[in-house]
Design an enzyme around this catalytic site. Structure first.
Site, PDB file in Angstrom:
ATOM      1  N   ASP A   1       4.706 -21.335  65.223  1.00 58.85           N
ATOM      2  CA  ASP A   1       4.329 -19.962  64.917  1.00 58.85           C
ATOM      3  C   ASP A   1       4.015 -19.974  63.421  1.00 58.85           C
ATOM      4  OD1 ASP A   1       4.071 -17.140  65.088  1.00 58.85           O
ATOM      5  OD2 ASP A   1       6.115 -16.920  64.363  1.00 58.85           O
TER       6      ASP A   1
ATOM      7  N   ASP B   1       3.850 -16.708  60.924  1.00 60.31           N
ATOM      8  CA  ASP B   1       4.598 -15.748  60.115  1.00 60.31           C
ATOM      9  C   ASP B   1       6.105 -15.937  60.279  1.00 60.31           C
ATOM     10  OD1 ASP B   1       2.197 -14.572  59.348  1.00 60.31           O
ATOM     11  OD2 ASP B   1       2.180 -13.245  61.081  1.00 60.31           O
TER      12      ASP B   1
END
EC number: 5.4.2.6
Length: 226
Positions: free
Chosen positions: A8, A10
């Site tokens: 991922d 963020d």
């Protein structure tokens, strides 16, 4: 055998999650919705429109706006976010990540990004790590957001690997659920309570050690096979 890593973006590679949450919080206030810290935190890892719909649900405003108005709200939020992204530098890479990526490269592991953010290429370029990755899932190609496994399945396909050949990294509960639904090994970054479904959990990125994670991954795969 481990052949690839999926990330991922963020809150995992960089701290841009704070820009997202700040921009959403500002928009919510403009709509007369005061989000609690838990409600704001629940927006981590999910798509732009899913985030907006959740905010409207929290404020009991689900049916107040047309789809066109919702698109305008989402675009307004994104403008604020992109403004912040333009100020990012490699100094915004989270602690431990540069070494983790270097260790992965030294083992010839393939790497991909599985982020709901449409700004992922922009952010990776600002961080000067775009070339580290073999693929980035385009959120525009997705039919369902996290916790649905689609984004992690697509990332795995981009790398040409099987679910038992990858390790995926997340800081959000919805993301960990997506990884597990895809049948992959999940590394959770953050609260043990929130990320209880993860197979390996560290409190923050500075504690990520590829060798230790691989050891846990190998034990996990052995137990699955036996």
């Amino acid at each position: 055998m481990l052949k690839g890593l999926i990330f991922d973006l963020d809150g995992v590679l960089t701290n841009s999650a704070r820009f997202h949450l700040g921009a959403w919080n500002d928009l919510a206030k403009e709509l007369g919705i005061n989000l609690t810290p838990d409600q704001l935190d629940s927006l981590r890892g999910i798509s732009r429109m899913d985030s907006l719909n959740l905010i409207l649900k929290y404020g009991n405003q689900e049916d107040k706006y047309s789809e066109e108005q919702k698109e305008e709200f989402a675009a307004k939020k994104n403008e604020k976010f992109v403004e912040q992204v333009g100020k990012m530098t490699p100094d915004d890479i989270l602690p431990g990540i540069t070494k983790l990526l270097a260790d992965a490269k030294s083992q010839n592991l393939k790497m991909a990004i599985a982020s709901a953010s449409k700004n992922a290429p922009k952010i990776l370029t600002r961080l000067n790590i775009m070339d580290e990755f073999d693929g980035i899932v385009d959120p525009a190609t997705l039919h369902r957001g996290k916790p649905d496994p689609e984004i992690y399945e697509k990332a795995q396909e981009l790398l040409g690997l099987e679910s038992n050949e990858v390790i995926s990294f997340e800081d959000a509960q919805a993301g960990v659920e997506a990884i597990k639904a895809a049948g992959q090994f999940a590394v959770g970054i953050g609260s043990k309570q929130l990320l209880a479904q993860a197979d390996y959990i560290v409190p923050d990125t500075s504690k990520l050690n590829l060798k230790e994670i691989e050891t846990a991954f190998n034990k996990y795969e052995e137990s699955r096979e036996s």
